[in-house]
Write a protein that holds these residues in place. Structure first.
Motif, mmCIF file in Angstrom:
data_model
loop_
_atom_site.group_PDB
_atom_site.id
_atom_site.type_symbol
_atom_site.label_atom_id
_atom_site.label_comp_id
_atom_site.label_asym_id
_atom_site.label_seq_id
_atom_site.Cartn_x
_atom_site.Cartn_y
_atom_site.Cartn_z
ATOM 1 N N PHE A 158 22.421 38.045 40.007
ATOM 2 C CA PHE A 158 21.804 37.761 41.313
ATOM 3 C C PHE A 158 22.447 38.598 42.426
ATOM 4 O O PHE A 158 21.815 38.869 43.448
ATOM 5 N N ALA A 159 23.706 38.935 42.228
ATOM 6 C CA ALA A 159 24.397 39.733 43.260
ATOM 7 C C ALA A 159 24.101 41.218 43.041
ATOM 8 O O ALA A 159 23.655 41.620 41.959
ATOM 9 N N LEU A 160 24.355 42.026 44.072
ATOM 10 C CA LEU A 160 24.136 43.472 43.941
ATOM 11 C C LEU A 160 25.042 44.041 42.849
ATOM 12 O O LEU A 160 26.170 43.580 42.659
ATOM 13 N N GLU A 182 22.184 40.210 57.144
ATOM 14 C CA GLU A 182 21.959 40.172 55.695
ATOM 15 C C GLU A 182 21.022 39.006 55.386
ATOM 16 O O GLU A 182 21.264 37.874 55.810
ATOM 17 N N GLY A 184 20.035 36.811 52.527
ATOM 18 C CA GLY A 184 20.459 36.453 51.163
ATOM 19 C C GLY A 184 21.943 36.716 51.016
ATOM 20 O O GLY A 184 22.372 37.857 50.822
ATOM 21 N N SER A 185 22.746 35.644 51.113
ATOM 22 C CA SER A 185 24.205 35.832 51.094
ATOM 23 C C SER A 185 24.747 35.815 49.669
ATOM 24 O O SER A 185 24.039 35.493 48.724
ATOM 25 N N GLY A 186 26.020 36.187 49.520
ATOM 26 C CA GLY A 186 26.658 36.170 48.197
ATOM 27 C C GLY A 186 27.832 37.134 48.166
ATOM 28 O O GLY A 186 28.494 37.370 49.184
ATOM 29 N N THR A 187 28.043 37.725 46.980
ATOM 30 C CA THR A 187 29.153 38.671 46.800
ATOM 31 C C THR A 187 29.094 39.794 47.834
ATOM 32 O O THR A 187 30.118 40.217 48.397
ATOM 33 N N ASP A 207 21.014 32.285 54.520
ATOM 34 C CA ASP A 207 20.751 31.819 53.153
ATOM 35 C C ASP A 207 19.838 30.596 53.212
ATOM 36 O O ASP A 207 20.064 29.681 54.002
ATOM 37 N N HIS A 208 18.813 30.594 52.355
ATOM 38 C CA HIS A 208 17.864 29.473 52.360
ATOM 39 C C HIS A 208 18.437 28.292 51.579
ATOM 40 O O HIS A 208 17.948 27.174 51.690
ATOM 41 N N ASP A 209 19.486 28.572 50.771
ATOM 42 C CA ASP A 209 20.028 27.540 49.880
ATOM 43 C C ASP A 209 21.407 27.116 50.410
ATOM 44 O O ASP A 209 22.356 27.925 50.415
ATOM 45 N N ASP A 266 17.890 41.182 50.899
ATOM 46 C CA ASP A 266 18.142 40.830 49.494
ATOM 47 C C ASP A 266 17.740 39.368 49.253
ATOM 48 O O ASP A 266 18.302 38.679 48.405
ATOM 49 N N PRO A 269 14.724 34.999 47.187
ATOM 50 C CA PRO A 269 14.473 35.438 45.813
ATOM 51 C C PRO A 269 12.972 35.418 45.493
ATOM 52 O O PRO A 269 12.229 34.636 46.087
ATOM 53 N N ARG A 277 9.535 38.772 50.373
ATOM 54 C CA ARG A 277 10.319 39.516 51.382
ATOM 55 C C ARG A 277 9.429 40.257 52.386
ATOM 56 O O ARG A 277 9.941 40.902 53.295
HETATM 57 C C1 LIG Z 1 19.523 38.098 45.417
HETATM 58 S S1 LIG Z 1 20.445 36.727 45.925
HETATM 59 C C2 LIG Z 1 21.442 37.415 47.185
HETATM 60 C C3 LIG Z 1 22.633 38.009 46.624
HETATM 61 C C4 LIG Z 1 23.580 38.648 47.584
HETATM 62 N N1 LIG Z 1 22.971 39.547 48.540
HETATM 63 C C5 LIG Z 1 24.604 39.443 46.750
HETATM 64 O O1 LIG Z 1 24.344 40.622 46.494
HETATM 65 O O2 LIG Z 1 25.565 38.846 46.319
HETATM 66 C C6 LIG Z 1 19.254 35.831 46.868
HETATM 67 C C7 LIG Z 1 19.536 34.349 46.955
HETATM 68 O O3 LIG Z 1 19.636 33.808 45.671
HETATM 69 C C8 LIG Z 1 20.494 32.687 45.675
HETATM 70 N N2 LIG Z 1 21.482 32.896 44.630
HETATM 71 C C9 LIG Z 1 22.659 33.514 44.728
HETATM 72 N N3 LIG Z 1 23.286 33.519 43.532
HETATM 73 C C10 LIG Z 1 22.446 32.877 42.671
HETATM 74 C C11 LIG Z 1 22.525 32.553 41.304
HETATM 75 N N4 LIG Z 1 23.571 32.878 40.553
HETATM 76 N N5 LIG Z 1 21.483 31.877 40.742
HETATM 77 C C12 LIG Z 1 20.414 31.526 41.480
HETATM 78 N N6 LIG Z 1 20.300 31.815 42.807
HETATM 79 C C13 LIG Z 1 21.294 32.479 43.377
HETATM 80 C C14 LIG Z 1 21.115 32.596 47.050
HETATM 81 O O4 LIG Z 1 20.459 31.560 47.767
HETATM 82 C C15 LIG Z 1 20.792 33.954 47.622
HETATM 83 O O5 LIG Z 1 20.586 33.890 48.992
#
Ligand SMILES: C[S@@+](CC[C@H](N)C(=O)[O-])C[C@H]1O[C@@H](n2cnc3c(N)ncnc32)[C@H](O)[C@@H]1O
Length: 344
Positions: A158-160, A182, A184-187, A207-209, A266, A269, A277
């Motif tokens: 899910f992360a870049l 940004e 869609g948050s995460g790594t 982040d929607h979640d 990003d 999803p 998007r």
């Molecule tokens: C494509 S991810 C964004 C990832 C972020 N930009 C990164 O590169 O780490 C889009 C959304 O999916 C959700 N998400 C993140 N990790 C996930 C996972 N392992 N499984 C399911 N949804 C996830 C989060 O709500 C996130 O905002």
């Protein structure tokens, strides 16, 4: 046609023997009646006895005939039953043959599908294997630019990917944006925040979640980056574009933002809906600086391709720059001078 022949036609057809018996019976009856009328009782009695004998013989003949007809009926019934049973057997055999053939075909098809799946799985696995050196090289380069203060969250899935991150961070490092948005948050949020710490700048991540937003907030805090990056909860709400509603981040989460000069798209999803998007540019265009860079992840997917085609047609000053690495597209936004003056 004479009256006599018409009567004869209406009578049931008689065999020769039946006609003879009928004639003899007629003669005996007539003779008995005539002898009785003419006063010859002996002749009348004799003729009557003969008549009785003829009647008994006739009845016996009739019984024999009936028995023959009955035997023929029973035999015809048996033949019919045998024929029906034979036809049933043939039908069942034909259905069984068809069933077996269909079963064979199903088996062949299932085997063919399994073979195709094996090949595609092998191809996917081999393409992942082929990508390994590329991702390894990117990882090494990522960690050369700084030393994280805590374990980095994982990239990929899910992360870049490291290759996506490498070009993204290079763009941020060289263009030095003041405000990064940004979606869609995460790594990626942690990596971006590390670069902004060096270059000076701020990150707002939506982040929607709420669960994933919380995880990213924790990661940023652990790395001491929570003064540089802020994760905002932005539940998906319907946003209307050209008469169609799309579930997208609550626009309230953007309400105080302006002069955004770098965007990473990003999220949301793809699992949240078709064209997930597509609303992004419509919703942020008026909040962009006169010049901005937009990195659009997963740009090879059909929905993302369609969104980019629609945006570049709709928004003057949006062009595709071209990319070095990764699965993303890099877009340059330059607000046309007339519009920039109106915004000033
Ligand atoms: C494509 S991810 C964004 C990832 C972020 N930009 C990164 O590169 O780490 C889009 C959304 O999916 C959700 N998400 C993140 N990790 C996930 C996972 N392992 N499984 C399911 N949804 C996830 C989060 O709500 C996130 O905002």
């Amino acid at each position: 046609m004479s009256k006599m022949s018409r009567v004869r036609r209406r009578l049931p057809r008689l065999t020769g023997r039946q006609a003879a018996v009928l004639t003899v019976t007629g003669v005996l009856c007539t003779g008995t009646a005539a002898a009785a009328l003419l006063g010859h009782p002996r002749i009348a009695t004799t003729l009557l006895a003969l008549l009785g004998g003829v009647i008994v013989a006739g009845v016996l003949l009739l019984f024999r005939r009936l028995a023959t007809v009955q035997r023929a009926g029973v035999s015809a019934q048996r033949d019919l039953r045998t024929t029906v049973e034979e036809m049933q057997r043939r039908l069942v055999a034909a259905v069984e043959r068809e069933r077996l053939t269909a079963g064979d075909r199903h088996l062949e098809l299932a085997e063919a599908i399994a073979r195709v799946k094996q090949v595609t799985d092998r191809k996917a696995a081999s393409s992942q294997l082929l990508a390994l050196p590329r991702e390894f090289e990117a990882t090494v380069q990522l960690f050369q630019s700084f030393t994280p203060r805590a374990p980095m969250p994982s990239s990929g899935d899910f992360a870049l990917n490291p290759t996506d991150l490498l070009e993204l961070l290079h763009l941020i490092r060289t263009r030095k944006p003041r405000l990064v948005l940004e979606l869609g948050s995460g790594t990626s949020s942690v990596w971006i925040a590390y670069v902004l710490e060096q270059t000076g700048g701020r990150l707002i991540s939506l982040d929607h979640d709420a669960g994933y937003a919380g995880r990213t907030r924790t990661a940023l805090a652990v790395h001491g980056l929570d003064t540089i990056a802020e994760v905002r909860d932005a539940a998906l709400t319907p946003v209307g574009i050209d008469g169609r509603d799309y579930p997208w981040y609550d626009p309230e989460a953007l309400a105080d933002l302006h002069d955004i000069d770098f965007v990473l798209i990003d999220g949301p999803p793809a699992s949240t809906g078709a064209d997930a998007r597509y609303p992004a540019l419509h919703m942020i265009e008026k909040r962009l600086a006169d010049r901005a860079t937009i990195v659009f992840d997963d740009a090879g997917r059909p929905d993302e391709q369609a969104a980019m085609a629609a945006w570049t047609e709709r928004f003057d000053g949006l062009t595709r720059e071209g990319e070095l690495l990764g699965r993303h597209a890099v877009l340059a936004f330059a607000r046309p001078p007339a519009l920039a003056a109106a915004f000033a």
